[in-house]
Design an enzyme around this catalytic site. Structure first.
Site, PDB file in Angstrom:
ATOM      1  N   ASN A  90       0.741  -1.115  -0.177  1.00 59.89           N
ATOM      2  CA  ASN A  90       0.243  -0.115   0.024  1.00 59.89           C
ATOM      3  C   ASN A  90       0.855   1.266   0.294  1.00 59.89           C
ATOM      4  O   ASN A  90       0.524   1.894  -0.284  1.00 59.89           O
ATOM      5  CB  ASN A  90      -1.160  -0.139   0.958  1.00 59.89           C
ATOM      6  N   TYR A 155       3.889   8.880 -11.350  1.00 57.43           N
ATOM      7  CA  TYR A 155       2.703   8.277 -10.953  1.00 57.43           C
ATOM      8  C   TYR A 155       1.646   7.169 -11.529  1.00 57.43           C
ATOM      9  O   TYR A 155       1.591   5.858 -11.416  1.00 57.43           O
ATOM     10  CB  TYR A 155       1.673   9.256  -9.974  1.00 57.43           C
TER      11      TYR A 155
HETATM   12  P1  NAP Z   1      -1.046   9.050   2.597  1.00 58.54           P
HETATM   13  O1  NAP Z   1      -2.401   9.234   3.396  1.00 58.54           O
HETATM   14  O2  NAP Z   1      -0.198   9.613   1.544  1.00 58.54           O
HETATM   15  O3  NAP Z   1      -0.261   7.218   3.090  1.00 58.54           O
HETATM   16  C1  NAP Z   1       0.858   7.203   2.769  1.00 58.54           C
HETATM   17  C2  NAP Z   1       1.503   5.499   3.058  1.00 58.54           C
HETATM   18  O4  NAP Z   1       2.374   5.534   2.986  1.00 58.54           O
HETATM   19  C3  NAP Z   1       2.054   6.297   4.889  1.00 58.54           C
HETATM   20  O5  NAP Z   1       1.878   5.149   5.528  1.00 58.54           O
HETATM   21  C4  NAP Z   1       3.102   6.375   4.962  1.00 58.54           C
HETATM   22  O6  NAP Z   1       4.230   6.441   6.145  1.00 58.54           O
HETATM   23  C5  NAP Z   1       3.614   5.318   3.660  1.00 58.54           C
HETATM   24  N1  NAP Z   1       4.549   5.438   2.558  1.00 58.54           N
HETATM   25  C6  NAP Z   1       5.589   6.633   2.052  1.00 58.54           C
HETATM   26  N2  NAP Z   1       6.855   5.819   1.774  1.00 58.54           N
HETATM   27  C7  NAP Z   1       6.886   5.428   1.697  1.00 58.54           C
HETATM   28  C8  NAP Z   1       7.876   4.141   2.033  1.00 58.54           C
HETATM   29  N3  NAP Z   1       9.251   4.623   1.022  1.00 58.54           N
HETATM   30  N4  NAP Z   1       8.274   2.772   2.923  1.00 58.54           N
HETATM   31  C9  NAP Z   1       7.016   2.345   3.171  1.00 58.54           C
HETATM   32  N5  NAP Z   1       6.151   3.351   4.046  1.00 58.54           N
HETATM   33  C10 NAP Z   1       5.968   4.046   3.274  1.00 58.54           C
HETATM   34  O7  NAP Z   1      -1.779   7.344   1.246  1.00 58.54           O
HETATM   35  P2  NAP Z   1      -3.161   6.997   0.691  1.00 58.54           P
HETATM   36  O8  NAP Z   1      -3.696   7.717   0.360  1.00 58.54           O
HETATM   37  O9  NAP Z   1      -3.273   6.203   2.183  1.00 58.54           O
HETATM   38  O10 NAP Z   1      -2.650   6.038  -0.533  1.00 58.54           O
HETATM   39  C11 NAP Z   1      -2.056   4.963   0.307  1.00 58.54           C
HETATM   40  C12 NAP Z   1      -2.160   4.092  -1.446  1.00 58.54           C
HETATM   41  O11 NAP Z   1      -3.294   3.811  -2.188  1.00 58.54           O
HETATM   42  C13 NAP Z   1      -1.120   4.624  -1.724  1.00 58.54           C
HETATM   43  O12 NAP Z   1      -0.403   3.537  -2.844  1.00 58.54           O
HETATM   44  C14 NAP Z   1      -1.782   5.037  -2.995  1.00 58.54           C
HETATM   45  O13 NAP Z   1      -0.927   5.655  -4.085  1.00 58.54           O
HETATM   46  C15 NAP Z   1      -3.371   4.467  -3.144  1.00 58.54           C
HETATM   47  N6  NAP Z   1      -3.896   5.144  -3.509  1.00 58.54           N
HETATM   48  C16 NAP Z   1      -4.478   6.377  -2.723  1.00 58.54           C
HETATM   49  C17 NAP Z   1      -6.143   7.093  -3.153  1.00 58.54           C
HETATM   50  C18 NAP Z   1      -6.304   8.184  -2.450  1.00 58.54           C
HETATM   51  O14 NAP Z   1      -7.253   9.041  -3.474  1.00 58.54           O
HETATM   52  N7  NAP Z   1      -5.961   8.700  -1.906  1.00 58.54           N
HETATM   53  C19 NAP Z   1      -6.008   6.575  -4.673  1.00 58.54           C
HETATM   54  C20 NAP Z   1      -4.926   5.870  -5.608  1.00 58.54           C
HETATM   55  C21 NAP Z   1      -4.761   5.307  -5.044  1.00 58.54           C
HETATM   56  P3  NAP Z   1       4.281   7.474   7.002  1.00 58.54           P
HETATM   57  O15 NAP Z   1       2.988   7.582   7.619  1.00 58.54           O
HETATM   58  O16 NAP Z   1       5.836   6.722   7.937  1.00 58.54           O
HETATM   59  O17 NAP Z   1       5.173   9.037   6.388  1.00 58.54           O
END
Ligand code: NAP
Length: 247
Positions: A90, A155
């Site tokens: 994730n 991305y």
């Molecule tokens: P988010 O709130 O920004 O959280 C990102 C998470 O990834 C955090 O736990 C962060 O850890 C961790 N992370 C980032 N870089 C990392 C690394 N190099 N190694 C280990 N952990 C890392 O993101 P989110 O919106 O929940 O998104 C989660 C996933 O869903 C992502 O893959 C994103 O691309 C995908 N996604 C999101 C959306 C959306 O609309 N939000 C839509 C489509 C797909 P820290 O807390 O330590 O920084």
């Protein structure tokens, strides 16, 4: 459904979608390893929510894009817990910008975290799953990997790559009873999207048939289905959780 006795690693489990996935898996009886890279406080909060509700969880800090760090952490997890049965790839970042101005560093950072990080973690986790002849890998991709998006060539490429990774791993691991699937969220309200200007959010909503942004729990529900017994005969597939914005 109970998955009591299974161990799961959720990369990027400290916040947003990853946090919701950790909480959901814990309610299914899974012991959850919450990975994070920079935000121990958020990871501890996730752990507290789980333990307060009677579940069990550990923290595991490592950078998914750093092969040595990630492999060592996952090896240690398997040694400590006995097995790693469920992996949710994730962890993800964005570094947006129009292609003409995008720096190579921004390309590399996004590909390294989202795509290479998933490969590294899955490779390390699959050893334990193959031994036990049972495993579930769920890759969190994105609607952007299917539809593309101006300002997100890095991305979109990473997330489209995760689709190829998912299908190829599904074929390689099927004989060991390991399923590999993807969940492709649309726009979900998390730290990643919270700062989008109001007018952009309204524009996005206007393109979504169900007329609202999704919640992390919407995505967690799809992940829960893909790790459970009801999806045992499903592999190499993608569940789109996007309110109908991409069909
Ligand atoms: P988010 O709130 O920004 O959280 C990102 C998470 O990834 C955090 O736990 C962060 O850890 C961790 N992370 C980032 N870089 C990392 C690394 N190099 N190694 C280990 N952990 C890392 O993101 P989110 O919106 O929940 O998104 C989660 C996933 O869903 C992502 O893959 C994103 O691309 C995908 N996604 C999101 C959306 C959306 O609309 N939000 C839509 C489509 C797909 P820290 O807390 O330590 O920084």
């Amino acid at each position: 459904m109970s998955l009591t006795g299974k161990n799961a690693l959720v990369t990027g489990g400290s916040r947003g979608i990853g946090r919701a996935v950790c909480i959901r898996l814990a309610t299914m009886g899974v012991h959850v390893f919450i990975n994070y890279v920079s935000n121990p406080k958020a990871a501890q909060e996730t752990q507290k929510i789980i333990t307060d509700a009677g579940g069990s969880a550990d923290l595991l800090a490592f950078n998914v894009a750093d092969a040595v760090q990630a492999q060592n952490a996952i090896k240690g997890l398997i040694k400590e817990a006995g097995s790693l049965d469920i992996l949710v790839n994730n962890a993800g970042i964005t570094r947006d910008g129009l292609m003409a101005r995008m720096k190579e560093d921004d390309w590399d950072a996004v590909l390294d975290t989202n795509l290479k990080g998933s490969f590294i973690c899955a490779k390390a986790a699959a050893r334990s799953m193959m031994k036990k002849r049972w495993g579930r890998i769920v890759n969190i991709s994105s609607v952007i990997g299917f539809a593309g998006n101006a300002g997100q060539v890095n991305y979109a490429s990473a997330k489209a790559g995760m689709q190829g990774l998912t299908k190829s791993m599904a074929r390689e691991f099927a004989s060991r009873n390991i399923t590999v699937n993807a969940v492709a969220p649309g726009y979900i309200l998390t730290d990643m999207t919270r700062d989008l200007p109001e007018e952009i959010q309204e524009k996005i909503k206007a393109e979504i048939p169900l007329a609202s942004l999704g919640s992390p729990d919407d995505v967690a529900g799809a992940v829960a289905y893909l790790v459970g017994d009801d999806s045992a005969y499903i592999t190499g597939q993608t569940i789109h959780v996007n309110g109908g914005m991409y069909m």
